[in-house]
Scaffold this motif. Structure first.
Motif, PDB file in Angstrom:
ATOM      1  N   GLY A  20       0.812  -1.199   0.000  1.00 51.65           N
ATOM      2  CA  GLY A  20       0.000   0.000   0.000  1.00 51.65           C
ATOM      3  C   GLY A  20       0.843   1.244   0.000  1.00 51.65           C
ATOM      4  O   GLY A  20       2.041   1.182  -0.135  1.00 51.65           O
ATOM      5  N   THR A  21       0.216   2.392   0.213  1.00 52.55           N
ATOM      6  CA  THR A  21       0.935   3.640   0.034  1.00 52.55           C
ATOM      7  C   THR A  21       1.111   4.432   1.313  1.00 52.55           C
ATOM      8  O   THR A  21       1.723   5.478   1.286  1.00 52.55           O
ATOM      9  N   ASN A  22       0.617   3.950   2.440  1.00 54.25           N
ATOM     10  CA  ASN A  22       0.833   4.700   3.670  1.00 54.25           C
ATOM     11  C   ASN A  22       1.921   4.021   4.489  1.00 54.25           C
ATOM     12  O   ASN A  22       3.036   4.476   4.570  1.00 54.25           O
ATOM     13  N   THR A  23       1.595   2.856   5.049  1.00 60.06           N
ATOM     14  CA  THR A  23       2.566   2.232   5.920  1.00 60.06           C
ATOM     15  C   THR A  23       3.792   1.774   5.172  1.00 60.06           C
ATOM     16  O   THR A  23       4.893   1.827   5.686  1.00 60.06           O
ATOM     17  N   GLY A  24       3.621   1.307   3.958  1.00 58.02           N
ATOM     18  CA  GLY A  24       4.751   0.703   3.270  1.00 58.02           C
ATOM     19  C   GLY A  24       5.230  -0.522   4.006  1.00 58.02           C
ATOM     20  O   GLY A  24       6.333  -0.999   3.791  1.00 58.02           O
ATOM     21  N   ILE A  25       4.437  -1.067   4.911  1.00 58.15           N
ATOM     22  CA  ILE A  25       4.879  -2.167   5.756  1.00 58.15           C
ATOM     23  C   ILE A  25       3.871  -3.294   5.675  1.00 58.15           C
ATOM     24  O   ILE A  25       2.677  -3.087   5.784  1.00 58.15           O
ATOM     25  N   THR A  26       4.362  -4.502   5.489  1.00 61.05           N
ATOM     26  CA  THR A  26       3.502  -5.673   5.488  1.00 61.05           C
ATOM     27  C   THR A  26       4.229  -6.796   6.189  1.00 61.05           C
ATOM     28  O   THR A  26       5.379  -7.057   5.887  1.00 61.05           O
ATOM     29  N   LEU A 595       7.403  -2.139  17.123  1.00 58.51           N
ATOM     30  CA  LEU A 595       8.406  -2.115  16.059  1.00 58.51           C
ATOM     31  C   LEU A 595       9.667  -1.355  16.411  1.00 58.51           C
ATOM     32  O   LEU A 595      10.682  -1.496  15.709  1.00 58.51           O
ATOM     33  N   GLY A 596       9.610  -0.552  17.436  1.00 59.57           N
ATOM     34  CA  GLY A 596      10.758   0.257  17.806  1.00 59.57           C
ATOM     35  C   GLY A 596      10.571   1.702  17.389  1.00 59.57           C
ATOM     36  O   GLY A 596       9.872   2.003  16.416  1.00 59.57           O
ATOM     37  N   PRO A 597      11.228   2.631  18.106  1.00 59.32           N
ATOM     38  CA  PRO A 597      10.996   4.062  17.837  1.00 59.32           C
ATOM     39  C   PRO A 597      11.582   4.573  16.531  1.00 59.32           C
ATOM     40  O   PRO A 597      11.214   5.658  16.076  1.00 59.32           O
ATOM     41  N   ASP A 598      12.500   3.814  15.908  1.00 60.20           N
ATOM     42  CA  ASP A 598      13.155   4.285  14.685  1.00 60.20           C
ATOM     43  C   ASP A 598      12.695   3.526  13.446  1.00 60.20           C
ATOM     44  O   ASP A 598      13.347   3.573  12.401  1.00 60.20           O
ATOM     45  N   HIS A 599      11.590   2.822  13.564  1.00 57.30           N
ATOM     46  CA  HIS A 599      11.073   2.077  12.420  1.00 57.30           C
ATOM     47  C   HIS A 599      10.308   3.024  11.488  1.00 57.30           C
ATOM     48  O   HIS A 599       9.679   3.978  11.941  1.00 57.30           O
ATOM     49  N   PRO A 600      10.359   2.787  10.150  1.00 58.25           N
ATOM     50  CA  PRO A 600       9.625   3.671   9.230  1.00 58.25           C
ATOM     51  C   PRO A 600       8.142   3.818   9.552  1.00 58.25           C
ATOM     52  O   PRO A 600       7.549   4.876   9.304  1.00 58.25           O
ATOM     53  N   THR A 601       7.534   2.765  10.107  1.00 60.86           N
ATOM     54  CA  THR A 601       6.121   2.876  10.473  1.00 60.86           C
ATOM     55  C   THR A 601       5.922   3.895  11.574  1.00 60.86           C
ATOM     56  O   THR A 601       4.925   4.630  11.593  1.00 60.86           O
ATOM     57  N   ALA A 602       6.859   3.961  12.526  1.00 63.25           N
ATOM     58  CA  ALA A 602       6.770   4.976  13.577  1.00 63.25           C
ATOM     59  C   ALA A 602       6.820   6.376  12.972  1.00 63.25           C
ATOM     60  O   ALA A 602       6.147   7.304  13.457  1.00 63.25           O
ATOM     61  N   ALA A 603       7.597   6.546  11.902  1.00 67.39           N
ATOM     62  CA  ALA A 603       7.658   7.853  11.234  1.00 67.39           C
ATOM     63  C   ALA A 603       6.306   8.227  10.639  1.00 67.39           C
ATOM     64  O   ALA A 603       5.893   9.392  10.695  1.00 67.39           O
ATOM     65  N   ILE A 604       5.608   7.255  10.059  1.00 68.50           N
ATOM     66  CA  ILE A 604       4.277   7.521   9.508  1.00 68.50           C
ATOM     67  C   ILE A 604       3.331   7.968  10.613  1.00 68.50           C
ATOM     68  O   ILE A 604       2.571   8.930  10.468  1.00 68.50           O
ATOM     69  N   ARG A 605       3.377   7.252  11.727  1.00 67.39           N
ATOM     70  CA  ARG A 605       2.492   7.607  12.844  1.00 67.39           C
ATOM     71  C   ARG A 605       2.800   9.015  13.368  1.00 67.39           C
ATOM     72  O   ARG A 605       1.896   9.804  13.666  1.00 67.39           O
TER      73      ARG A 605
END
Length: 821
Positions: A20-26, A595-605
């Motif tokens: 997808g285009t938001n999380t980029g995470i699966t 996921l940890g504070p430096d994960h790309p998903t944390a950046a999205i949030r």
């Protein structure tokens, strides 16, 4: 004027995947792994010095090398004069003539002239990027440590080549001039470039060309005699003629004669005894392939007698990309005997062997795929395509494709071979194992921002899966969902919608209404509806999805965080910003813990939370969150990833809200460049970047510069999304504002009237965006002296804004301040 990144999907179930285009995470497969990448700046290309000596030549140059002295000299003279030369051939389509060998001879003979010699197989844009990325990793190991994406590393390498003279770059087997024109334009004049190609096209204006034909009769005879140590001029002449004076065929024949310790005459007799059907399937006009086919059949018979496994290996290799085939992938076929079999193939010059990889000539591959040879003794149940499928699948990492960043180098190595195999395999020959392999390869390409590469593989995976398991199988729903998300990422949301609706129906029917996979389908469908301006329809789907996920997975599962964030985004779009805030705060807490504070998903949030804070008039709190989000994203995904453009754009909007407009401008300019490069100039996201950049120029009193950007943005949006999309209304509104500032008030009025109609129709009469449209339209009416028409519009705008955003929201205050009292 800003845009939140659209909602992304989740994957659920064994080995499932979604993009997808938001999380980029699966999360895909069991036991996904996560890594934390440290922050820190990367050295700029011009700060990394030229190495004292570095090369990656694919093999030692051939010895003997005969019949090419004059051409080798001409190549040197051409490079000295023009910096760039193209080694082509006189006969269109001919392979095996020795183009690559000529370039290799030059590179090896002139190592002392260049401190850097770099060889790239450039038959496809992706392989060109991969070769440049590898150069970047060698020059700047930090890029490899942070697992910079291929495109980012390639860009870094080009910038380095621009900054340093005295290097040699070999672009081997170029198929399309357009694929390398940009590179030549950027690095031309700083070093030397050799291009080899089979294409009989004009290189005028780009390079000096050298045509390379087959060997002369005398040179072919000399080569045979040098290779074999035999003095049989009559037999050598006849044999050279039989092989069409083609260097590749001569080399392989010579290797066979030397290996078998037979005479040239004996080999010629063997060659003449081969039945016509041994090479009858080769195209009559392809004399190079026919020559290799003759040698191939004789040599393969001898190889089969010495090591039957070697024959199967050679057939397997023919379905891969020609270079950098991992030896460890092949070893899995038979760990005790593969190395020995590879040694046999190398001894007959059928392959080039290094400690880690195998290479084979493309012409040999083409001939091998053309011929059907029974599986060797002991392997009768194995057919080459099935073996390739199994070997590639086994070689793929088991970690989550999108989150296990440490697996990306392996995926970069394997993806060219998966792509080559896909091209050699028809849908009729494929099964679900192929579909899974293609789907995972596409998912990796998606993580690299290469959606256009992912799309055809996902389309094939869907077709194959439907045929293999039936149209209503849950796996079909996964394929539909992933294809839809890629279409969404490419700006083709209207095409994605029916795929997602079908995926939801299949999943509910097969797994039940409360299965976690149903939540995934609902959430992704809602994201597409929102992208199409139908947020009101999206909301109940996301509420239901969140309820399912919490019940099935628990309140603190990462998938619940995705559902919370996506639901908040829809509430935001519906003007219910205050309701969105606690959902995003909870989503951030869950994601950081999981996921940890430096994960790309944390950046999205962080970024989404910051945008909501800014919309609530709390830009001061938003700023540090967005600065941190940008740092995390650049470190994890690379400086040129589309997600970095999102972070830059949103940070710029917050800086502007804080009155720091001049600081916002370079961020938006960089965001636009990244987006255009990654997604293409006509993608609707480019329109958003153009519109936001124009808004900043407007705020800096540079309305004349803003106007053309807004006009282009509107054209892109209307073409990509349709003239009645809410984003088109934003474009119309912003363009009208600029026309107003330029004194062209009468032109602004119909644009604002149309923008109001679109917004009311798409979002409802009480949406806060309607209040903005009403207020702006009223301002234009005031300027035109039509006060009686303007006042009721402003009064209605104030009522809507107070109800939706509250009496103290900045938008409400702005509208209230414009009313005449």
């Amino acid at each position: 004027m800003s845009a939140t990144s659209p909602a992304g999907p989740v994957a659920s179930g064994p080995g499932s995947a979604a993009v997808g285009t938001n999380t980029g995470i699966t999360n895909t497969g069991a036991n996904p792994r996560f890594v934390t990448v440290g922050s820190g700046g990367l050295p700029l290309p011009d700060q990394v010095a030229m190495p004292s000596r570095l090369d990656n030549l694919i093999k030692p140059p051939t010895d003997p090398f005969v019949g090419r002295a004059e051409t080798l000299q001409a190549l040197e003279e051409a490079l000295t004069a023009d910096h760039t030369s193209v080694v082509t051939q006189a006969v269109y389509g001919l392979g095996g003539v020795g183009k690559s060998e000529l370039a290799l001879q030059y590179a090896a003979n002139h190592r002392d002239r260049y401190r850097l010699v770099w060889w790239i197989v450039a038959d496809e844009p992706e392989r060109l990027d991969a070769g440049l990325a590898e150069l970047a990793h060698r020059l700047n190991p930090t890029l490899a440590l942070v697992e910079a994406k291929t495109a980012d590393a390639a860009t870094w390498a080009v910038q380095w080549l621009q900054s340093h003279p005295g290097w040699l770059l070999v672009l081997d087997n170029v198929d399309n001039r357009q694929h390398i024109n940009g590179l030549l334009g950027r690095v031309g004049g700083r070093g030397h470039v050799i291009i080899t190609t089979r294409r009989n096209i004009s290189w005028r204006g780009a390079a000096r060309t050298l045509s390379l034909d087959i060997l002369s009769a005398d040179a072919a005879i000399e080569l045979l005699e040098e290779l074999t140590g035999r003095d049989e001029p009559v037999a050598a002449k006849a044999l050279a003629a039989q092989l069409g004076h083609l260097p590749l065929a001569l080399d392989q024949a010579g290797a066979y004669i030397a290996q078998q310790h037979i005479s040239l005459s004996a080999y010629l007799q063997l060659l003449r005894q081969r039945p016509a059907e041994a090479f009858a399937t080769v195209a009559e006009t392809d004399e190079s392939a026919r020559a290799v086919a003759r040698v191939w059949q004789v040599t393969l018979d001898a190889i089969a007698q010495r090591d039957p496994l070697a024959v199967l290996l050679l057939q397997v290799i023919s379905y891969c990309a020609p270079d950098n085939i991992p030896r460890d992938m092949l070893t899995a076929l038979d760990p005790d005997h593969v190395d020995q079999a590879l040694g046999v193939l190398a001894s007959y010059s059928m392959i080039t062997l290094t400690e880690d990889a195998v290479s084979v000539h493309r012409l040999v591959q083409a001939v091998l795929r053309t011929h059907s040879t029974p599986a060797p003794d002991g392997h009768n149940e194995l057919q080459p395509p099935a073996v390739v499928t199994a070997l590639l699948a086994a070689a793929c990492p088991n970690g989550n494709i999108q989150t296990a960043i440490e697996d990306w180098p392996r995926w970069r190595t394997l993806n060219p071979h998966i792509d080559a195999f896909a091209r050699c395999t028809s849908d009729e020959q494929a099964n679900e194992a192929h579909a899974s392999l293609f789907s995972n390869s596409a998912l990796f390409s998606w993580t690299q921002g290469q959606h256009h590469i992912a799309l055809p593989l996902q389309q094939r995976a869907l077709t194959i899966t439907e045929t293999a398991v039936g149209p209503d199988h849950p796996t079909v729903a996964i394929r539909l969902n992933n294809l839809a998300q890629t279409l969404h990422a490419l700006g083709r949301a209207s095409e994605a919608l029916p795929l997602q609706q079908r995926a939801l129906t299949i999943t509910e029917t097969a797994l039940g209404a409360d299965h976690p996979d149903v939540a995934i389908r609902l959430d992704n469908l809602a994201g597409t509806l929102q992208a199409l301006g139908r947020a009101g329809e999206a909301l109940p789907l996301q509420q239901r999805a969140l309820t399912i996920s919490q019940a099935a997975l628990g309140a603190d599962h990462p998938d619940v965080a995705i559902g919370l964030d996506n639901l908040a985004g829809t509430l935001y779009a519906l003007g219910r910003t205050a309701e969105a805030l606690p959902l995003q705060q909870r989503a951030l807490t869950i994601s950081q813990a999981a996921l940890g504070p430096d994960h790309p998903t944390a950046a999205i949030r962080l970024d989404n939370l910051a945008q909501t804070l800014r919309a609530l008039g709390r830009a001061g709190e938003a700023l540090p969150l967005q600065q941190r989000a940008l740092t995390i994203t650049e470190t994890a995904l690379g400086a040129d990833h589309p997600d970095v453009a999102i972070r830059l754009n949103n940070l710029a909007q917050t800086l502007q809200a804080r009155g720091r407009t001049a600081e916002a401008l370079p961020l938006q300019q960089r965001a636009l460049t990244i987006t255009e490069t990654a997604l293409g100039p006509d993608h609707p996201t480019v329109a958003i970047r153009l519109g936001n950049l124009a808004g900043t120029l407007y705020a800096l009193r540079r309305a004349g510069e803003a106007l053309s950007l807004q006009q282009r943005a509107l054209t892109i949006t209307e073409t990509a999304l349709g003239p009645d999309h809410p984003t088109a209304a934003i474009g119309l509104n912003n363009l009208a504002g600029t026309l107003y500032a330029l004194g062209r008030t009468a032109e602004a009025l119909p644009l604002q009237q149309r923008a109001l109609t679109i917004t009311e129709t798409a979002l409802g009469a009480d949406h806060p965006d309607v209040a903005i449209r009403l207020n702006n339209l009223a301002g234009t009416l005031y300027a035109l002296g039509r006060t009686a028409e303007a006042v009721p519009l402003q009064q209605r705008a104030l009522t809507i804004s107070e109800t939706a955003l509250g009496p103290h929201h900045p938008t409400t205050s702005t509208i209230r301040g414009g009313l005449p009292y």
